[in-house]
Design a protein around this motif. Structure first.
Motif, PDB file in Angstrom:
ATOM      1  N   MET A  12       0.663  -1.036   0.540  1.00 31.03           N
ATOM      2  CA  MET A  12      -0.074  -0.084  -0.108  1.00 31.03           C
ATOM      3  C   MET A  12       0.694   0.903   0.116  1.00 31.03           C
ATOM      4  O   MET A  12       1.883   1.224   0.543  1.00 31.03           O
ATOM      5  CB  MET A  12      -0.411  -0.021   1.460  1.00 31.03           C
ATOM      6  N   ARG A  13       1.055   2.194  -1.118  1.00 32.14           N
ATOM      7  CA  ARG A  13       1.627   3.273  -0.961  1.00 32.14           C
ATOM      8  C   ARG A  13       1.133   4.279   0.352  1.00 32.14           C
ATOM      9  O   ARG A  13      -0.311   4.114   0.586  1.00 32.14           O
ATOM     10  CB  ARG A  13       0.879   4.350  -2.322  1.00 32.14           C
ATOM     11  N   ILE A  14       1.521   5.264   0.867  1.00 33.37           N
ATOM     12  CA  ILE A  14       1.079   6.581   1.882  1.00 33.37           C
ATOM     13  C   ILE A  14       0.576   7.070   1.354  1.00 33.37           C
ATOM     14  O   ILE A  14      -0.610   7.497   2.578  1.00 33.37           O
ATOM     15  CB  ILE A  14       2.952   6.641   2.176  1.00 33.37           C
ATOM     16  N   THR A  15       0.266   7.640  -0.111  1.00 34.17           N
ATOM     17  CA  THR A  15      -1.087   8.448  -0.867  1.00 34.17           C
ATOM     18  C   THR A  15      -2.542   7.439   0.028  1.00 34.17           C
ATOM     19  O   THR A  15      -2.974   8.501  -0.230  1.00 34.17           O
ATOM     20  CB  THR A  15      -0.538   8.356  -2.101  1.00 34.17           C
ATOM     21  N   VAL A  16      -2.153   5.765  -0.397  1.00 29.25           N
ATOM     22  CA  VAL A  16      -3.454   5.346  -0.381  1.00 29.25           C
ATOM     23  C   VAL A  16      -3.693   5.159   1.298  1.00 29.25           C
ATOM     24  O   VAL A  16      -4.908   5.615   1.559  1.00 29.25           O
ATOM     25  CB  VAL A  16      -3.218   4.089  -1.140  1.00 29.25           C
ATOM     26  N   PHE A  17      -2.553   4.985   1.765  1.00 24.46           N
ATOM     27  CA  PHE A  17      -2.948   4.942   3.396  1.00 24.46           C
ATOM     28  C   PHE A  17      -3.384   6.504   3.777  1.00 24.46           C
ATOM     29  O   PHE A  17      -4.879   6.364   4.461  1.00 24.46           O
ATOM     30  CB  PHE A  17      -1.203   4.813   3.762  1.00 24.46           C
ATOM     31  N   ARG A  18      -2.761   7.100   3.030  1.00 26.11           N
ATOM     32  CA  ARG A  18      -3.548   8.612   4.532  1.00 26.11           C
ATOM     33  C   ARG A  18      -5.284   9.307   3.481  1.00 26.11           C
ATOM     34  O   ARG A  18      -5.777   9.420   3.735  1.00 26.11           O
ATOM     35  CB  ARG A  18      -2.678   9.924   3.452  1.00 26.11           C
ATOM     36  N   ARG A  19      -5.314   9.064   2.293  1.00 22.98           N
ATOM     37  CA  ARG A  19      -7.101   8.783   1.751  1.00 22.98           C
ATOM     38  C   ARG A  19      -7.868   8.258   2.466  1.00 22.98           C
ATOM     39  O   ARG A  19      -8.511   8.464   2.555  1.00 22.98           O
ATOM     40  CB  ARG A  19      -6.550   8.676   0.623  1.00 22.98           C
ATOM     41  N   LEU A  20      -7.590   6.540   2.882  1.00 21.51           N
ATOM     42  CA  LEU A  20      -7.503   5.755   3.551  1.00 21.51           C
ATOM     43  C   LEU A  20      -8.145   6.758   5.557  1.00 21.51           C
ATOM     44  O   LEU A  20      -9.156   6.332   5.677  1.00 21.51           O
ATOM     45  CB  LEU A  20      -7.574   4.510   3.974  1.00 21.51           C
ATOM     46  N   MET A  21      -7.334   7.735   5.726  1.00 23.73           N
ATOM     47  CA  MET A  21      -7.443   7.737   6.445  1.00 23.73           C
ATOM     48  C   MET A  21      -8.345   9.198   6.921  1.00 23.73           C
ATOM     49  O   MET A  21      -9.530   9.078   7.795  1.00 23.73           O
ATOM     50  CB  MET A  21      -6.093   8.158   7.475  1.00 23.73           C
ATOM     51  N   ALA A  22      -8.393   9.396   6.066  1.00 22.75           N
ATOM     52  CA  ALA A  22      -9.534  10.921   5.539  1.00 22.75           C
ATOM     53  C   ALA A  22     -10.373  10.314   4.845  1.00 22.75           C
ATOM     54  O   ALA A  22     -11.715  10.954   5.832  1.00 22.75           O
ATOM     55  CB  ALA A  22      -8.578  11.493   4.573  1.00 22.75           C
ATOM     56  N   ASP A  23     -10.996   9.763   4.704  1.00 26.17           N
ATOM     57  CA  ASP A  23     -11.628   9.013   4.311  1.00 26.17           C
ATOM     58  C   ASP A  23     -12.745   8.148   5.685  1.00 26.17           C
ATOM     59  O   ASP A  23     -14.248   8.283   6.015  1.00 26.17           O
ATOM     60  CB  ASP A  23     -11.852   7.558   3.707  1.00 26.17           C
ATOM     61  N   GLU A  24     -11.943   7.545   6.427  1.00 27.73           N
ATOM     62  CA  GLU A  24     -12.990   7.277   7.949  1.00 27.73           C
ATOM     63  C   GLU A  24     -12.556   8.592   9.100  1.00 27.73           C
ATOM     64  O   GLU A  24     -13.897   8.109   9.610  1.00 27.73           O
ATOM     65  CB  GLU A  24     -11.687   5.924   8.240  1.00 27.73           C
ATOM     66  N   PHE A  25     -11.532   9.011   8.927  1.00 22.87           N
ATOM     67  CA  PHE A  25     -11.709   9.649  10.139  1.00 22.87           C
ATOM     68  C   PHE A  25     -11.926  10.936  10.347  1.00 22.87           C
ATOM     69  O   PHE A  25     -12.646  12.265  10.821  1.00 22.87           O
ATOM     70  CB  PHE A  25     -10.481   9.682  11.016  1.00 22.87           C
ATOM     71  N   GLY A  26     -11.919  11.489   9.035  1.00 22.42           N
ATOM     72  CA  GLY A  26     -12.526  13.067   8.535  1.00 22.42           C
ATOM     73  C   GLY A  26     -10.644  13.861   8.710  1.00 22.42           C
ATOM     74  O   GLY A  26      -9.950  13.307   8.746  1.00 22.42           O
ATOM     75  N   PRO A  27      -9.800  14.135   7.637  1.00 22.87           N
ATOM     76  CA  PRO A  27      -9.339  14.792   7.085  1.00 22.87           C
ATOM     77  C   PRO A  27      -8.335  15.652   8.289  1.00 22.87           C
ATOM     78  O   PRO A  27      -7.556  15.290   8.287  1.00 22.87           O
ATOM     79  CB  PRO A  27      -9.232  16.257   6.055  1.00 22.87           C
ATOM     80  N   GLY A  28      -8.785  16.196   9.141  1.00 24.42           N
ATOM     81  CA  GLY A  28      -8.561  17.087   9.911  1.00 24.42           C
ATOM     82  C   GLY A  28      -8.055  16.472  11.482  1.00 24.42           C
ATOM     83  O   GLY A  28      -7.564  16.262  12.042  1.00 24.42           O
ATOM     84  N   ARG A  29      -9.360  15.311  12.263  1.00 23.88           N
ATOM     85  CA  ARG A  29      -8.920  13.949  12.750  1.00 23.88           C
ATOM     86  C   ARG A  29      -7.620  13.532  12.195  1.00 23.88           C
ATOM     87  O   ARG A  29      -7.095  12.809  12.879  1.00 23.88           O
ATOM     88  CB  ARG A  29     -10.263  13.910  12.781  1.00 23.88           C
ATOM     89  N   ALA A  30      -7.784  13.167  11.078  1.00 21.06           N
ATOM     90  CA  ALA A  30      -6.868  12.041  10.828  1.00 21.06           C
ATOM     91  C   ALA A  30      -6.025  12.444  10.324  1.00 21.06           C
ATOM     92  O   ALA A  30      -4.398  11.591  11.492  1.00 21.06           O
ATOM     93  CB  ALA A  30      -6.870  11.495   8.873  1.00 21.06           C
ATOM     94  N   GLU A  31      -4.856  13.576  10.675  1.00 20.64           N
ATOM     95  CA  GLU A  31      -3.768  14.596  10.831  1.00 20.64           C
ATOM     96  C   GLU A  31      -3.548  14.720  12.007  1.00 20.64           C
ATOM     97  O   GLU A  31      -2.493  13.915  12.735  1.00 20.64           O
ATOM     98  CB  GLU A  31      -4.270  16.027  10.017  1.00 20.64           C
ATOM     99  N   THR A  32      -4.395  14.719  12.869  1.00 17.65           N
ATOM    100  CA  THR A  32      -4.222  15.011  13.889  1.00 17.65           C
ATOM    101  C   THR A  32      -3.882  13.624  14.673  1.00 17.65           C
ATOM    102  O   THR A  32      -3.018  13.302  15.382  1.00 17.65           O
ATOM    103  CB  THR A  32      -5.454  14.813  15.379  1.00 17.65           C
ATOM    104  N   LEU A  33      -5.322  12.572  14.764  1.00 15.11           N
ATOM    105  CA  LEU A  33      -4.826  11.023  14.757  1.00 15.11           C
ATOM    106  C   LEU A  33      -2.730  10.593  15.009  1.00 15.11           C
ATOM    107  O   LEU A  33      -2.570   9.922  15.551  1.00 15.11           O
ATOM    108  CB  LEU A  33      -6.008  10.381  14.590  1.00 15.11           C
ATOM    109  N   SER A  34      -3.246  10.746  13.553  1.00 13.80           N
ATOM    110  CA  SER A  34      -1.751  10.628  12.578  1.00 13.80           C
ATOM    111  C   SER A  34      -0.555  10.751  13.992  1.00 13.80           C
ATOM    112  O   SER A  34       1.109   9.862  14.090  1.00 13.80           O
ATOM    113  CB  SER A  34      -1.034  10.530  11.233  1.00 13.80           C
TER     114      SER A  34
END
Length: 64
Positions: A1-23
């Motif tokens: 899995m590419r990191i770009t795909v991972f980041r998209r999955l995170m944003a889709d699941e948690f929303g962009p802001g929360r995904a960034e904070t969670l990461s």
């Protein structure tokens, strides 16, 4: 899995802001006591990081 795909999955699941904070801030035992960002920087595969996130947050199998 590419990191770009991972980041998209995170944003889709948690929303962009929360995904960034969670990461950046959430420490995962399954990742050796590291955050997502620390684990990725240490060379842990994005796929393994995604699995750890899914396990920790009980993401349903159909969205994994």
């Amino acid at each position: 899995m590419r990191i770009t795909v991972f980041r998209r999955l995170m944003a889709d699941e948690f929303g962009p802001g929360r995904a960034e904070t969670l990461s950046r801030d959430h420490v995962f035992g399954e990742l050796g006591g590291r955050t997502v960002e620390q684990a990725l920087a240490a060379g842990t595969s994005a796929k393994d990081v995604w699995r750890a996130v899914c396990d920790a947050f009980e993401i349903p199998p159909e969205r994994r």
